[in-house]
Design a protein around this motif. Structure first.
Motif, mmCIF file in Angstrom:
data_model
loop_
_atom_site.group_PDB
_atom_site.id
_atom_site.type_symbol
_atom_site.label_atom_id
_atom_site.label_comp_id
_atom_site.label_asym_id
_atom_site.label_seq_id
_atom_site.Cartn_x
_atom_site.Cartn_y
_atom_site.Cartn_z
ATOM 1 N N UNK A 1 4.902 9.760 9.518
ATOM 2 C CA UNK A 1 4.159 8.641 8.927
ATOM 3 C C UNK A 1 3.738 7.644 10.004
ATOM 4 N N UNK A 2 4.628 7.352 10.942
ATOM 5 C CA UNK A 2 4.276 6.454 12.042
ATOM 6 C C UNK A 2 3.207 7.058 12.941
ATOM 7 N N UNK A 3 3.276 8.361 13.175
ATOM 8 C CA UNK A 3 2.232 9.015 13.964
ATOM 9 C C UNK A 3 0.889 8.969 13.244
ATOM 10 N N UNK A 4 0.907 9.113 11.920
ATOM 11 C CA UNK A 4 -0.325 9.013 11.146
ATOM 12 C C UNK A 4 -0.914 7.610 11.236
ATOM 13 N N UNK A 5 -0.078 6.601 11.152
ATOM 14 C CA UNK A 5 -0.558 5.224 11.287
ATOM 15 C C UNK A 5 -1.152 5.003 12.673
ATOM 16 N N UNK A 6 -0.486 5.524 13.691
ATOM 17 C CA UNK A 6 -0.956 5.335 15.064
ATOM 18 C C UNK A 6 -2.284 6.043 15.306
ATOM 19 N N UNK A 7 -2.423 7.256 14.773
ATOM 20 C CA UNK A 7 -3.631 8.023 15.081
ATOM 21 C C UNK A 7 -4.802 7.708 14.149
ATOM 22 N N UNK A 8 -4.539 7.456 12.877
ATOM 23 C CA UNK A 8 -5.632 7.286 11.916
ATOM 24 C C UNK A 8 -5.733 5.886 11.332
ATOM 25 N N UNK A 9 -4.727 5.076 11.510
ATOM 26 C CA UNK A 9 -4.764 3.715 10.992
ATOM 27 C C UNK A 9 -3.965 3.557 9.709
ATOM 28 N N UNK A 10 -3.666 2.310 9.415
ATOM 29 C CA UNK A 10 -2.824 1.999 8.262
ATOM 30 C C UNK A 10 -3.527 2.266 6.936
ATOM 31 N N UNK A 11 -4.843 2.131 6.907
ATOM 32 C CA UNK A 11 -5.577 2.336 5.657
ATOM 33 C C UNK A 11 -5.445 3.775 5.178
ATOM 34 N N UNK A 12 -5.687 4.734 6.033
ATOM 35 C CA UNK A 12 -5.558 6.140 5.639
ATOM 36 C C UNK A 12 -4.110 6.476 5.315
ATOM 37 N N UNK A 13 -3.176 5.933 6.072
ATOM 38 C CA UNK A 13 -1.767 6.205 5.805
ATOM 39 C C UNK A 13 -1.355 5.682 4.435
ATOM 40 N N UNK A 14 -1.876 4.533 4.050
ATOM 41 C CA UNK A 14 -1.537 4.007 2.730
ATOM 42 C C UNK A 14 -2.176 4.845 1.627
ATOM 43 N N UNK A 15 -3.372 5.376 1.867
ATOM 44 C CA UNK A 15 -3.989 6.259 0.889
ATOM 45 C C UNK A 15 -3.207 7.557 0.731
ATOM 46 N N UNK A 16 -2.573 8.029 1.803
ATOM 47 C CA UNK A 16 -1.810 9.274 1.706
ATOM 48 C C UNK A 16 -0.624 9.124 0.766
ATOM 49 N N UNK A 17 -0.118 7.913 0.580
ATOM 50 C CA UNK A 17 0.994 7.702 -0.345
ATOM 51 C C UNK A 17 0.576 7.916 -1.789
ATOM 52 N N UNK A 18 -0.707 7.741 -2.089
ATOM 53 C CA UNK A 18 -1.179 7.965 -3.453
ATOM 54 C C UNK A 18 -1.349 9.450 -3.758
ATOM 55 N N UNK A 19 -1.447 10.273 -2.747
ATOM 56 C CA UNK A 19 -1.653 11.704 -2.945
ATOM 57 C C UNK A 19 -0.333 12.422 -3.228
ATOM 58 N N UNK A 20 0.770 11.889 -2.768
ATOM 59 C CA UNK A 20 2.068 12.556 -2.884
ATOM 60 C C UNK A 20 2.436 12.861 -4.341
ATOM 61 N N UNK A 21 2.345 11.924 -5.292
ATOM 62 C CA UNK A 21 2.692 12.279 -6.680
ATOM 63 C C UNK A 21 1.772 13.339 -7.285
ATOM 64 N N UNK A 22 0.499 13.298 -6.936
ATOM 65 C CA UNK A 22 -0.444 14.292 -7.458
ATOM 66 C C UNK A 22 -0.067 15.681 -6.960
ATOM 67 N N UNK A 23 0.238 15.792 -5.684
ATOM 68 C CA UNK A 23 0.643 17.080 -5.115
ATOM 69 C C UNK A 23 1.946 17.541 -5.745
#
Length: 82
Positions: free
Chosen positions: A37-59
């Motif tokens: 998660x920290x690597x995702x924030x570092x490479x893609x930014x906090x906005x995309x990382x926060x959006x990835x949290x919404x995908x987890x329940x759907x998956x």
């Protein structure tokens, strides 16, 4: 506090395999996910990382349906759409 009163979790007896499993889940898996998660924030930014949290329940719901053959109800579809 109510769980300690009603369920009395400290009276549970667990064996060595269960303790090792809890430690592995708590340290290694949680640590790996936190690192990714920290690597995702570092490479893609906090906005995309926060959006990835919404995908987890759907998956999780979709994997439960596909792998475990769980039922999908209308409330699941409503939750996915929200």
């Amino acid at each position: 506090p109510m769980a300690f009163i009603l369920d009395q979790p400290l009276r549970l007896s667990i064996n060595g395999i269960q303790v090792v499993s809890i430690v592995i889940l708590g340290i290694f898996h949680a640590g790996i996910v936190y690192m990714l998660y920290n690597l995702l924030i570092k490479s893609e930014g906090a906005l995309l990382a926060s959006f990835s949290n919404y995908i987890v329940p759907v998956v999780g719901v979709l994997l439960g349906y596909l792998i475990l053959k769980e039922m999908l109800l209308i409330k699941h579809f409503i939750g996915i759409c929200i």
